[in-house]
Design a protein around this motif. Structure first.
Motif, PDB file in Angstrom:
ATOM      1  N   ARG A   1       0.821  -1.215   0.000  1.00 56.71           N
ATOM      2  CA  ARG A   1       0.000   0.000   0.000  1.00 56.71           C
ATOM      3  C   ARG A   1       0.856   1.266   0.000  1.00 56.71           C
ATOM      4  O   ARG A   1       0.397   2.336   0.385  1.00 56.71           O
ATOM      5  N   ALA A   2       2.090   1.130  -0.412  1.00 55.44           N
ATOM      6  CA  ALA A   2       3.021   2.261  -0.276  1.00 55.44           C
ATOM      7  C   ALA A   2       3.164   3.103  -1.541  1.00 55.44           C
ATOM      8  O   ALA A   2       3.773   4.175  -1.504  1.00 55.44           O
ATOM      9  N   LEU A   3       2.572   2.664  -2.644  1.00 59.10           N
ATOM     10  CA  LEU A   3       2.748   3.400  -3.900  1.00 59.10           C
ATOM     11  C   LEU A   3       2.277   4.850  -3.755  1.00 59.10           C
ATOM     12  O   LEU A   3       1.176   5.111  -3.279  1.00 59.10           O
ATOM     13  N   GLY A   4       3.119   5.780  -4.161  1.00 55.75           N
ATOM     14  CA  GLY A   4       2.737   7.194  -4.131  1.00 55.75           C
ATOM     15  C   GLY A   4       2.914   7.857  -2.774  1.00 55.75           C
ATOM     16  O   GLY A   4       2.695   9.063  -2.652  1.00 55.75           O
ATOM     17  N   ARG A   5       3.300   7.072  -1.756  1.00 48.75           N
ATOM     18  CA  ARG A   5       3.547   7.690  -0.452  1.00 48.75           C
ATOM     19  C   ARG A   5       4.975   8.251  -0.418  1.00 48.75           C
ATOM     20  O   ARG A   5       5.770   7.996  -1.317  1.00 48.75           O
ATOM     21  N   VAL A   6       5.298   8.993   0.651  1.00 51.33           N
ATOM     22  CA  VAL A   6       6.585   9.663   0.745  1.00 51.33           C
ATOM     23  C   VAL A   6       7.311   9.147   1.984  1.00 51.33           C
ATOM     24  O   VAL A   6       6.735   9.149   3.079  1.00 51.33           O
ATOM     25  N   LEU A   7       8.538   8.699   1.813  1.00 57.28           N
ATOM     26  CA  LEU A   7       9.301   8.141   2.940  1.00 57.28           C
ATOM     27  C   LEU A   7       9.538   9.196   4.012  1.00 57.28           C
ATOM     28  O   LEU A   7       9.893  10.336   3.701  1.00 57.28           O
ATOM     29  N   ALA A   8       9.327   8.785   5.270  1.00 55.39           N
ATOM     30  CA  ALA A   8       9.508   9.713   6.385  1.00 55.39           C
ATOM     31  C   ALA A   8      10.878   9.569   7.028  1.00 55.39           C
ATOM     32  O   ALA A   8      11.270  10.399   7.847  1.00 55.39           O
ATOM     33  N   GLU A   9      11.606   8.504   6.688  1.00 56.12           N
ATOM     34  CA  GLU A   9      12.943   8.270   7.271  1.00 56.12           C
ATOM     35  C   GLU A   9      13.853   7.673   6.208  1.00 56.12           C
ATOM     36  O   GLU A   9      13.371   7.049   5.268  1.00 56.12           O
ATOM     37  N   ASP A  10      15.173   7.814   6.447  1.00 57.40           N
ATOM     38  CA  ASP A  10      16.129   7.117   5.585  1.00 57.40           C
ATOM     39  C   ASP A  10      16.016   5.618   5.866  1.00 57.40           C
ATOM     40  O   ASP A  10      15.805   5.215   7.010  1.00 57.40           O
ATOM     41  N   LEU A  11      16.182   4.797   4.849  1.00 56.20           N
ATOM     42  CA  LEU A  11      16.053   3.347   5.032  1.00 56.20           C
ATOM     43  C   LEU A  11      17.373   2.644   4.738  1.00 56.20           C
ATOM     44  O   LEU A  11      17.890   2.730   3.625  1.00 56.20           O
ATOM     45  N   PRO A  12      17.912   1.905   5.735  1.00 58.55           N
ATOM     46  CA  PRO A  12      19.112   1.104   5.486  1.00 58.55           C
ATOM     47  C   PRO A  12      18.727  -0.293   4.997  1.00 58.55           C
ATOM     48  O   PRO A  12      17.645  -0.792   5.312  1.00 58.55           O
ATOM     49  N   ALA A  13      19.620  -0.909   4.255  1.00 53.48           N
ATOM     50  CA  ALA A  13      19.397  -2.298   3.825  1.00 53.48           C
ATOM     51  C   ALA A  13      19.566  -3.219   5.029  1.00 53.48           C
ATOM     52  O   ALA A  13      20.471  -3.044   5.840  1.00 53.48           O
ATOM     53  N   LEU A  14      18.671  -4.203   5.142  1.00 48.79           N
ATOM     54  CA  LEU A  14      18.743  -5.150   6.261  1.00 48.79           C
ATOM     55  C   LEU A  14      19.564  -6.384   5.894  1.00 48.79           C
ATOM     56  O   LEU A  14      19.728  -7.285   6.705  1.00 48.79           O
ATOM     57  N   CYS A  15      20.077  -6.443   4.659  1.00 45.50           N
ATOM     58  CA  CYS A  15      20.847  -7.613   4.215  1.00 45.50           C
ATOM     59  C   CYS A  15      21.737  -7.201   3.046  1.00 45.50           C
ATOM     60  O   CYS A  15      21.578  -6.114   2.503  1.00 45.50           O
ATOM     61  N   ASP A  16      22.662  -8.095   2.694  1.00 43.16           N
ATOM     62  CA  ASP A  16      23.410  -7.905   1.449  1.00 43.16           C
ATOM     63  C   ASP A  16      22.534  -8.358   0.290  1.00 43.16           C
ATOM     64  O   ASP A  16      21.703  -9.251   0.449  1.00 43.16           O
ATOM     65  N   HIS A  17      22.743  -7.779  -0.877  1.00 46.21           N
ATOM     66  CA  HIS A  17      21.999  -8.234  -2.057  1.00 46.21           C
ATOM     67  C   HIS A  17      22.955  -8.340  -3.217  1.00 46.21           C
ATOM     68  O   HIS A  17      23.485  -7.328  -3.643  1.00 46.21           O
ATOM     69  N   PRO A  18      23.239  -9.506  -3.783  1.00 43.93           N
ATOM     70  CA  PRO A  18      22.737 -10.772  -3.250  1.00 43.93           C
ATOM     71  C   PRO A  18      23.431 -11.143  -1.943  1.00 43.93           C
ATOM     72  O   PRO A  18      24.514 -10.667  -1.642  1.00 43.93           O
ATOM     73  N   ASP A  19      22.762 -12.059  -1.261  1.00 43.22           N
ATOM     74  CA  ASP A  19      23.192 -12.505   0.051  1.00 43.22           C
ATOM     75  C   ASP A  19      24.476 -13.353  -0.041  1.00 43.22           C
ATOM     76  O   ASP A  19      25.324 -13.323   0.849  1.00 43.22           O
ATOM     77  N   LEU A  20      24.604 -14.115  -1.135  1.00 47.49           N
ATOM     78  CA  LEU A  20      25.820 -14.883  -1.428  1.00 47.49           C
ATOM     79  C   LEU A  20      26.166 -14.610  -2.887  1.00 47.49           C
ATOM     80  O   LEU A  20      25.297 -14.213  -3.654  1.00 47.49           O
ATOM     81  N   ALA A  21      27.428 -14.865  -3.257  1.00 45.11           N
ATOM     82  CA  ALA A  21      27.776 -14.764  -4.679  1.00 45.11           C
ATOM     83  C   ALA A  21      26.905 -15.766  -5.421  1.00 45.11           C
ATOM     84  O   ALA A  21      26.723 -16.900  -4.966  1.00 45.11           O
ATOM     85  N   ASN A  22      26.327 -15.362  -6.532  1.00 39.90           N
ATOM     86  CA  ASN A  22      25.495 -16.308  -7.283  1.00 39.90           C
ATOM     87  C   ASN A  22      25.782 -16.190  -8.771  1.00 39.90           C
ATOM     88  O   ASN A  22      26.589 -15.362  -9.206  1.00 39.90           O
TER      89      ASN A  22
END
Ligand code: AMP
Ligand code: MG
Length: 416
Positions: A31-52
């Motif tokens: 339900r977030a389309l068109g909304r505006v972020l209120a805080e900076d967002l850090p990544a919670l993981c590496d992407h990709p998580d392993l070499a693939n």
């Protein structure tokens, strides 16, 4: 009270009064389309998580295939597979290969992959026809690393940013509360669409066109309905509206006797300005009624939309803390005559066409009367005609698209 002010001054005044909204809420990504972020967002993981791997094929040691060719393939022993989500558990030794598929984790011991097209499988043997390379390996954290801040306060959540937030591991995102924008149409002649139209009546288009513009800018439109040209009734309706971040009225801002929005602000508020040197949209009024900011839009359907777009939309952007600009300008070449106005900027509605090589050309979208709403449906942009000038065919001008979907040539180039 200021009056007859230029466009840039009106814009500065509305922006100055639009306070950023401090309240945040958490919304699920769906339900977030068109909304505006209120805080900076850090990544919670590496992407990709392993070499693939980026291809279907075999993970190998580059060393084992460096001499491989069609004529003299390297012959390796297939020791297992590493499908996505189920990494190969062992480690790959010399002369060994592990089957991998796009997105598969790279097995330990492997440092290169070879695409399936460059191999042939014979039982548990794999023939490799060219040297395997590391270029088809996506390293761990290739896209982003855990803790990296990739999305910022004030970012509009587009499909791409929603996808990124999901890839970063966020199920919900903190967004700025949407500004509640009341919309009230005044006028004894104004009738809700769907009702029978009395003689001399006019259907209320402003409530709906402006509500749509409010929603498009990230606000929450609250359609308050229609008010008769009666001050005490208007006040009663406003008292029932609840807290608003902005009140938009339509109609009742001209010089006429029944123009009661001005009186509303005079009696219980303040007027910051009245009238802007532009056309359409000369008579808007801006101020406050009690503690609520009020932008009084003209009643004419084109003027109401143009004034909201030019002044209300930037106010909502400022309230939301949006970092993207509320509108953009492009250079166009007039293909029709566009009439200017004495001492005022004229915003004529134009249909744009993109001509590869020549840029945008602007054609009149039709009847340019501020009462003729059709140009807001057929047009894509406001062509700005400087004061005391006309635009002739061939003249260059600035245009502000209000329908950015019309920008560019349609479709993909034919050679694709
Ligand atoms: P006003 O600004 O009240 O003098 O209205 C100017 C013109 O806009 C008049 O022709 C009105 O009938 C028309 N008008 C006013 N309100 C609306 C509305 N909500 N929807 C469509 N037309 C309107
Ligand atoms: Mg009126």
């Amino acid at each position: 009270m200021k009056t007859e002010i230029p466009v840039h001054e009106a814009l500065a005044i509305v922006r100055k009064h639009a306070r950023p909204i401090a309240e945040k809420e958490r919304v699920p990504l769906a339900r977030a389309l068109g909304r505006v972020l209120a805080e900076d967002l850090p990544a919670l993981c590496d992407h990709p998580d392993l070499a693939n791997t980026a291809v279907d094929g075999f993970a190998v040691r580059a060393e084992d295939t460096k001499e491989a060719s069609r004529e003299k393939p390297a012959v390796l022993r297939l020791v297992g597979e590493s499908p996505a989500g189920r990494p190969f558990e062992g480690a790959l030794g010399p002369g060994e290969a592990v089957a991998v598929y796009t997105g598969s984790p790279l097995p330990k011991g492997a440092d290169a992959v070879v695409a399936v097209e460059e191999t042939r499988r014979e039982g548990d043997r794999v023939l490799v026809f060219r040297p395997a390379s590391p270029k088809d390996i996506r390293p761990k954290g290739d896209d982003f690393k855990k803790g990296e801040v990739l999305l910022f306060r004030g970012d509009l959540l587009t499909p791409g940013r929603i996808g990124l937030a999901a890839a970063m591991g966020h199920a919900e995102v903190p967004v700025v509360r949407r500004p509640r924008v009341g919309i009230l149409s005044t006028g004894d002649e104004v009738v809700a669409p769907g009702e029978p139209l009395p003689e001399g009546g006019v259907y209320d288009s402003n409530s709906y066109s402006v509500a749509a513009l409010v929603a498009e800018a990230g606000g929450e439109p609250v359609i308050l309905g229609r008010a008769k040209d009666d001050l005490s009734e208007l006040k009663r309706q406003l008292a029932a509206a609840g807290a608003l971040d902005l009140l938009l009225t339509s109609g009742g801002v001209s010089m006429g006797e029944y123009d009661l929005v001005r009186r509303l602000l005079e009696e219980e508020g303040e007027i910051y300005f009245w009238k802007i040197l532009q056309r359409p949209g000369h008579p808007p009024i801006f101020g406050r009624y009690q503690d609520t900011l009020v932008l009084g839009l003209p009643g004419n359907p084109v003027s109401a939309m143009v004034v909201f777009f030019l002044y209300g939309r930037p106010m909502l952007f400022a309230m939301l803390g949006r970092t993207d600009p509320p509108y953009r300008r492009i250079r166009v070449r007039a293909e029709d005559f566009f009439k200017g106005a004495k001492g005022k900027v004229a915003f004529r509605r134009a249909a744009l066409e993109y001509r590869p090589g020549a840029g945008f050309v602007a054609k009149s979208a039709g009847n340019q009367s501020s009462g003729a709403i059709r140009t807001m449906a057929t047009g894509h942009a406001l062509v700005a005609v400087p004061p005391d000038r006309n635009l002739n065919p061939g003249d260059e001008a600035l245009a502000i698209p209000f329908d950015p979907e019309a920008l560019g040539a349609p479709g993909l180039p034919e050679e694709f």
